[in-house]
Design a protein around this motif. Structure first.
Motif, short mmCIF file in Angstrom:
data_model
loop_
_atom_site.label_atom_id
_atom_site.label_comp_id
_atom_site.label_asym_id
_atom_site.label_seq_id
_atom_site.Cartn_x
_atom_site.Cartn_y
_atom_site.Cartn_z
N VAL A 186 0.78 -1.03 -0.05
CA VAL A 186 0.08 -0.15 -0.05
C VAL A 186 0.87 1.35 0.00
O VAL A 186 1.80 1.33 0.70
CB VAL A 186 -1.02 0.04 0.99
N GLY A 187 0.61 2.22 -0.99
CA GLY A 187 1.30 3.23 -1.15
C GLY A 187 2.30 3.06 -2.35
O GLY A 187 3.00 4.23 -2.44
N CYS A 188 2.70 1.94 -2.89
CA CYS A 188 3.83 1.94 -3.81
C CYS A 188 3.11 2.16 -5.14
O CYS A 188 1.90 2.15 -5.53
CB CYS A 188 4.19 0.45 -3.84
N THR A 189 4.05 2.66 -6.00
CA THR A 189 3.67 2.90 -7.49
C THR A 189 3.86 1.93 -8.19
O THR A 189 4.37 0.87 -7.86
CB THR A 189 4.37 4.02 -8.03
N GLU A 190 3.34 1.64 -9.27
CA GLU A 190 3.66 0.63 -10.26
C GLU A 190 4.75 0.42 -10.68
O GLU A 190 5.65 -0.66 -10.69
CB GLU A 190 2.79 0.95 -11.71
N SER A 191 5.76 1.51 -10.71
CA SER A 191 7.24 1.34 -11.23
C SER A 191 8.02 0.66 -9.90
O SER A 191 9.06 0.00 -10.13
CB SER A 191 7.85 2.72 -11.36
N GLN A 192 7.71 1.27 -8.76
CA GLN A 192 8.29 0.54 -7.34
C GLN A 192 7.99 -1.02 -7.50
O GLN A 192 8.94 -1.82 -7.38
CB GLN A 192 7.69 1.08 -6.16
N ILE A 193 6.67 -1.41 -7.78
CA ILE A 193 6.31 -3.04 -7.81
C ILE A 193 7.23 -3.29 -8.99
O ILE A 193 7.54 -4.70 -8.68
CB ILE A 193 4.73 -2.93 -8.02
N LEU A 194 7.19 -3.00 -10.09
CA LEU A 194 7.85 -3.58 -11.12
C LEU A 194 9.62 -3.60 -10.77
O LEU A 194 10.10 -4.87 -10.97
CB LEU A 194 7.96 -2.44 -12.45
N GLU A 195 10.23 -2.64 -10.26
CA GLU A 195 11.35 -2.71 -9.75
C GLU A 195 11.89 -3.91 -8.99
O GLU A 195 12.45 -4.67 -8.76
CB GLU A 195 11.84 -1.31 -9.04
N ALA A 196 10.51 -4.12 -7.80
CA ALA A 196 10.74 -5.20 -6.86
C ALA A 196 10.73 -6.55 -7.50
O ALA A 196 11.27 -7.16 -7.29
CB ALA A 196 9.63 -4.97 -5.71
N ARG A 197 9.95 -6.70 -8.41
CA ARG A 197 9.67 -7.97 -9.18
C ARG A 197 10.97 -8.36 -9.93
O ARG A 197 11.32 -9.53 -9.71
CB ARG A 197 8.58 -7.79 -10.15
N ASP A 198 11.35 -7.42 -10.79
CA ASP A 198 12.40 -7.50 -11.40
C ASP A 198 13.79 -7.88 -10.61
O ASP A 198 14.49 -8.94 -10.87
CB ASP A 198 13.03 -6.56 -12.51
N PHE A 225 10.34 -3.41 -0.24
CA PHE A 225 10.34 -4.77 -0.30
C PHE A 225 11.54 -5.39 0.05
O PHE A 225 11.75 -6.69 -0.19
CB PHE A 225 9.98 -4.97 -2.04
N ASP A 226 12.28 -4.85 0.60
CA ASP A 226 13.87 -5.45 1.02
C ASP A 226 13.61 -6.65 2.04
O ASP A 226 14.60 -7.58 2.25
CB ASP A 226 14.42 -4.34 1.70
N GLY A 227 12.62 -7.02 2.65
CA GLY A 227 12.28 -8.03 3.36
C GLY A 227 12.26 -9.24 2.74
O GLY A 227 11.93 -10.57 3.15
N LEU A 228 12.19 -9.15 1.44
CA LEU A 228 12.17 -10.51 0.33
C LEU A 228 13.66 -11.03 0.73
O LEU A 228 13.63 -12.17 0.00
CB LEU A 228 11.86 -9.97 -0.92
N GLU A 229 14.45 -10.60 1.26
CA GLU A 229 15.93 -10.93 1.31
C GLU A 229 15.81 -12.43 1.91
O GLU A 229 16.60 -13.03 1.64
CB GLU A 229 16.75 -9.91 2.08
N MET A 271 7.62 -15.77 -7.02
CA MET A 271 7.42 -14.83 -7.77
C MET A 271 5.81 -14.30 -7.83
O MET A 271 5.52 -13.54 -8.26
CB MET A 271 8.02 -14.95 -9.10
N LEU A 272 4.91 -15.11 -7.52
CA LEU A 272 3.57 -14.93 -7.92
C LEU A 272 2.97 -13.84 -7.22
O LEU A 272 2.28 -13.13 -8.17
CB LEU A 272 2.76 -16.25 -7.01
N ALA A 273 3.29 -13.55 -6.09
CA ALA A 273 2.53 -12.16 -5.53
C ALA A 273 3.07 -10.81 -6.34
O ALA A 273 2.24 -10.12 -6.65
CB ALA A 273 3.06 -11.89 -4.02
N LEU A 274 4.46 -10.81 -6.82
CA LEU A 274 4.80 -9.58 -7.40
C LEU A 274 4.33 -9.67 -8.88
O LEU A 274 3.85 -8.69 -9.42
CB LEU A 274 6.21 -9.40 -7.16
N ASP A 275 4.45 -10.97 -9.39
CA ASP A 275 3.91 -10.97 -10.84
C ASP A 275 2.52 -10.59 -11.21
O ASP A 275 1.96 -10.17 -11.98
CB ASP A 275 4.16 -12.65 -11.32
#
Length: 149
Positions: free
Chosen positions: A81-93, A110-114, A130-134
């Motif tokens: 919540v509060g993220c932009t599409e570009s932040q989400i794409l960057e996290a996915r990639d 999204f650094d908790g994905l570490e 990858m499912l959630a971010l995809d």
């Protein structure tokens, strides 16, 4: 895969995340809904997204996945919540690169994905992780396309 490797992979932090996934309520009137399935393991996730002013304003998810997929959905649900599409794409990639190429950890929030870095050695688990971010990336694209139509 040796049993000790599995025990290491399913660390206590991953299991904690999997047991406490935020935003498990589906949204009543989302701007977009996307369901994704991992063909290798059958894990599925359905995400609902509402966007306002180019940012995710509300998010819901239905997660039927292994502990690794659940842990990823937990991190995403807590950060989205509060993220932009570009932040989400960057996290996915970045997540994909972290798993496939030992790339850097996805950027905040999204650094908790570490915590999922040890799963890089298990290629059959990547799609579930990858499912959630995809799904969320695809949902954001649907919202953008519907507003430009």
């Amino acid at each position: 895969m040796a049993e000790t490797d599995l025990i290491k992979l399913y660390s206590s932090r991953i299991l904690e995340l999997a047991a406490d996934i935020p935003r498990l309520e589906r949204l009543e009137a989302p701007d977009a809904t996307v369901k994704k399935r991992s063909p290798l393991c059958g894990s599925t996730i359905t995400v609902d997204v509402k966007m306002r002013d180019g940012k995710v304003s509300d998010y819901g998810q239905d997660v039927k996945a292994c502990a690794l997929g659940q842990a990823a959905a937990s991190v995403v649900g807590g950060a989205i919540v509060g993220c932009t599409e570009s932040q989400i794409l960057e996290a996915r990639d970045a997540l994909r690169a972290m798993l496939k190429e030992d790339g850097p950890t996805p950027p905040a929030p999204f650094d908790g994905l570490e915590v999922l870095r040890p799963a890089a050695a298990y290629k059959n688990r990547h799609a579930s992780i990858m499912l959630a971010l995809d799904a969320t990336s695809e949902a954001c694209a649907k919202v953008r396309e519907s507003h430009s139509a």
